[in-house]
Design a protein around this motif. Structure first.
Motif, mmCIF file in Angstrom:
data_model
loop_
_atom_site.group_PDB
_atom_site.id
_atom_site.type_symbol
_atom_site.label_atom_id
_atom_site.label_comp_id
_atom_site.label_asym_id
_atom_site.label_seq_id
_atom_site.Cartn_x
_atom_site.Cartn_y
_atom_site.Cartn_z
ATOM 1 N N ILE A 296 0.844 -1.205 0.000
ATOM 2 C CA ILE A 296 0.000 0.000 0.000
ATOM 3 C C ILE A 296 0.875 1.248 0.000
ATOM 4 C CG2 ILE A 296 -1.697 1.346 1.332
ATOM 5 C CD1 ILE A 296 -2.749 -1.273 -0.155
ATOM 6 N N LEU A 297 1.925 1.263 0.796
ATOM 7 C CA LEU A 297 2.814 2.428 0.823
ATOM 8 C C LEU A 297 3.495 2.640 -0.526
ATOM 9 C CD1 LEU A 297 4.420 2.081 4.360
ATOM 10 C CD2 LEU A 297 2.644 3.690 3.625
ATOM 11 N N CYS A 298 3.914 1.570 -1.143
ATOM 12 C CA CYS A 298 4.540 1.652 -2.465
ATOM 13 C C CYS A 298 3.550 2.225 -3.478
ATOM 14 C CB CYS A 298 5.027 0.274 -2.900
ATOM 15 S SG CYS A 298 5.731 0.244 -4.561
ATOM 16 N N MET A 299 2.348 1.709 -3.480
ATOM 17 C CA MET A 299 1.343 2.162 -4.434
ATOM 18 C C MET A 299 0.914 3.604 -4.166
ATOM 19 S SD MET A 299 0.878 -0.254 -6.644
ATOM 20 C CE MET A 299 2.638 -0.502 -6.484
ATOM 21 N N ARG A 300 0.786 3.970 -2.910
ATOM 22 C CA ARG A 300 0.434 5.361 -2.575
ATOM 23 C C ARG A 300 1.559 6.290 -3.008
ATOM 24 N NH1 ARG A 300 -3.389 7.736 -2.431
ATOM 25 N NH2 ARG A 300 -3.091 9.024 -0.615
ATOM 26 N N ASN A 301 2.802 5.870 -2.788
ATOM 27 C CA ASN A 301 3.952 6.666 -3.204
ATOM 28 C C ASN A 301 3.975 6.844 -4.721
ATOM 29 O OD1 ASN A 301 6.401 8.096 -2.671
ATOM 30 N ND2 ASN A 301 7.524 6.327 -3.440
ATOM 31 N N ALA A 302 3.498 5.838 -5.428
ATOM 32 C CA ALA A 302 3.428 5.903 -6.891
ATOM 33 C C ALA A 302 2.240 6.743 -7.363
ATOM 34 C CB ALA A 302 3.325 4.498 -7.469
ATOM 35 N N GLY A 303 1.387 7.153 -6.436
ATOM 36 C CA GLY A 303 0.271 8.019 -6.792
ATOM 37 C C GLY A 303 -1.072 7.327 -6.940
ATOM 38 N N LEU A 304 -1.146 6.062 -6.616
ATOM 39 C CA LEU A 304 -2.411 5.341 -6.753
ATOM 40 C C LEU A 304 -3.414 5.868 -5.724
ATOM 41 C CD1 LEU A 304 -2.974 2.930 -8.707
ATOM 42 C CD2 LEU A 304 -2.969 1.483 -6.715
ATOM 43 N N PRO A 305 -4.583 6.302 -6.157
ATOM 44 C CA PRO A 305 -5.593 6.816 -5.218
ATOM 45 C C PRO A 305 -6.143 5.711 -4.317
ATOM 46 C CG PRO A 305 -6.114 7.432 -7.494
ATOM 47 C CD PRO A 305 -5.012 6.436 -7.547
ATOM 48 N N VAL A 306 -6.611 6.099 -3.159
ATOM 49 C CA VAL A 306 -7.147 5.148 -2.186
ATOM 50 C C VAL A 306 -8.301 4.344 -2.773
ATOM 51 C CG1 VAL A 306 -8.341 4.941 0.039
ATOM 52 C CG2 VAL A 306 -6.363 6.452 -0.169
ATOM 53 N N ASP A 307 -9.179 4.988 -3.530
ATOM 54 C CA ASP A 307 -10.323 4.253 -4.077
ATOM 55 C C ASP A 307 -9.877 3.172 -5.065
ATOM 56 O OD1 ASP A 307 -9.599 6.355 -5.847
ATOM 57 O OD2 ASP A 307 -11.565 6.304 -6.793
ATOM 58 N N VAL A 308 -8.847 3.448 -5.845
ATOM 59 C CA VAL A 308 -8.332 2.449 -6.779
ATOM 60 C C VAL A 308 -7.662 1.315 -6.010
ATOM 61 C CG1 VAL A 308 -6.712 2.035 -8.680
ATOM 62 C CG2 VAL A 308 -8.075 4.129 -8.637
ATOM 63 N N LEU A 309 -6.933 1.674 -4.969
ATOM 64 C CA LEU A 309 -6.306 0.641 -4.127
ATOM 65 C C LEU A 309 -7.355 -0.233 -3.453
ATOM 66 C CD1 LEU A 309 -3.275 2.384 -2.428
ATOM 67 C CD2 LEU A 309 -3.246 0.289 -3.749
ATOM 68 N N SER A 310 -8.421 0.395 -2.994
ATOM 69 C CA SER A 310 -9.506 -0.374 -2.369
ATOM 70 C C SER A 310 -10.083 -1.384 -3.358
ATOM 71 C CB SER A 310 -10.622 0.555 -1.886
ATOM 72 O OG SER A 310 -10.180 1.354 -0.838
ATOM 73 N N LYS A 311 -10.297 -0.938 -4.582
ATOM 74 C CA LYS A 311 -10.796 -1.834 -5.628
ATOM 75 C C LYS A 311 -9.820 -2.988 -5.848
ATOM 76 C CE LYS A 311 -13.154 -3.025 -9.383
ATOM 77 N NZ LYS A 311 -14.339 -3.824 -9.283
ATOM 78 N N TYR A 312 -8.539 -2.684 -5.901
ATOM 79 C CA TYR A 312 -7.512 -3.701 -6.101
ATOM 80 C C TYR A 312 -7.543 -4.734 -4.973
ATOM 81 C CZ TYR A 312 -2.982 -5.844 -6.938
ATOM 82 O OH TYR A 312 -1.985 -6.750 -7.172
ATOM 83 N N VAL A 313 -7.610 -4.268 -3.739
ATOM 84 C CA VAL A 313 -7.635 -5.173 -2.592
ATOM 85 C C VAL A 313 -8.886 -6.043 -2.625
ATOM 86 C CG1 VAL A 313 -7.760 -5.301 -0.057
ATOM 87 C CG2 VAL A 313 -6.160 -3.708 -1.150
ATOM 88 N N GLU A 314 -10.030 -5.448 -2.958
ATOM 89 C CA GLU A 314 -11.263 -6.227 -3.060
ATOM 90 C C GLU A 314 -11.134 -7.319 -4.118
ATOM 91 O OE1 GLU A 314 -14.017 -6.437 -1.193
ATOM 92 O OE2 GLU A 314 -12.880 -5.109 0.128
ATOM 93 N N LEU A 315 -10.527 -6.966 -5.231
ATOM 94 C CA LEU A 315 -10.310 -7.964 -6.277
ATOM 95 C C LEU A 315 -9.381 -9.078 -5.795
ATOM 96 C CD1 LEU A 315 -9.957 -5.586 -9.351
ATOM 97 C CD2 LEU A 315 -11.854 -7.175 -8.904
ATOM 98 N N CYS A 316 -8.368 -8.725 -5.037
ATOM 99 C CA CYS A 316 -7.460 -9.733 -4.472
ATOM 100 C C CYS A 316 -8.219 -10.720 -3.589
ATOM 101 C CB CYS A 316 -6.356 -9.073 -3.649
ATOM 102 S SG CYS A 316 -5.087 -8.272 -4.626
ATOM 103 N N LYS A 317 -9.116 -10.188 -2.796
ATOM 104 C CA LYS A 317 -9.906 -11.042 -1.903
ATOM 105 C C LYS A 317 -10.787 -12.015 -2.684
ATOM 106 C CE LYS A 317 -10.347 -7.745 1.921
ATOM 107 N NZ LYS A 317 -11.314 -6.934 2.679
ATOM 108 N N GLN A 318 -11.154 -11.652 -3.906
ATOM 109 C CA GLN A 318 -12.018 -12.508 -4.719
ATOM 110 C C GLN A 318 -11.268 -13.664 -5.366
ATOM 111 O OE1 GLN A 318 -14.333 -10.094 -7.445
ATOM 112 N NE2 GLN A 318 -14.677 -8.551 -5.845
#
Length: 131
Positions: free
Chosen positions: A50-72
């Motif tokens: 998450i820190l790496c992705m936030r540092n790269a500029g990924l918005p929280v909502d996009v990260l949330s979507k990514y994590v949800e997809l991972c859980k699936q």
């Protein structure tokens, strides 16, 4: 690891870690029987990601979507990959923009170096002519 230890390890506040957990960016942080967060290797890996992705500029909502997809599970691998590809493209654009800014700053710094050297030469020549 306690939230304080994780906070110190990664240089972020405990409040940020709680926020990431609350928004689902860090899934399933284990807890002690007393309810205290006990970050394991998996939770720490999520923090790093998450820190790496936030540092790269990924918005929280996009990260949330990514994590949800991972859980699936694996069925969402292609969609997750596309999220990362889009972010990579945006990051490349940002790097190119930053490099252009850096080049402009270097140009201006070199300009001032030339102006300063010219002025120093003029002063030196003026002093030598006076004697």
């Amino acid at each position: 690891m306690t939230i304080k230890q994780v906070s110190e390890k990664y240089g972020i506040s405990a409040d940020t870690l709680r926020y990431y957990e609350k928004t689902g960016l860090i899934p399933d942080v284990p807890r002690t029987p007393g309810g205290i967060r006990d970050y394991d290797e998996t939770a720490c890996s999520w923090v790093e990601f998450i820190l790496c992705m936030r540092n790269a500029g990924l918005p929280v909502d996009v990260l949330s979507k990514y994590v949800e997809l991972c859980k699936q599970g694996d069925g969402t691998a292609e969609e997750r990959k596309q999220i990362l590809i889009r972010q990579r493209e945006q990051l490349i654009e940002k790097i190119e923009s930053l490099n252009a800014s850096l080049e402009r700053l270097d140009f201006k710094i070199n300009y001032y170096d030339e102006v300063i050297l010219k002025r120093e030469r003029e002063l030196k020549d003026g002093i030598e002519e006076a004697f």
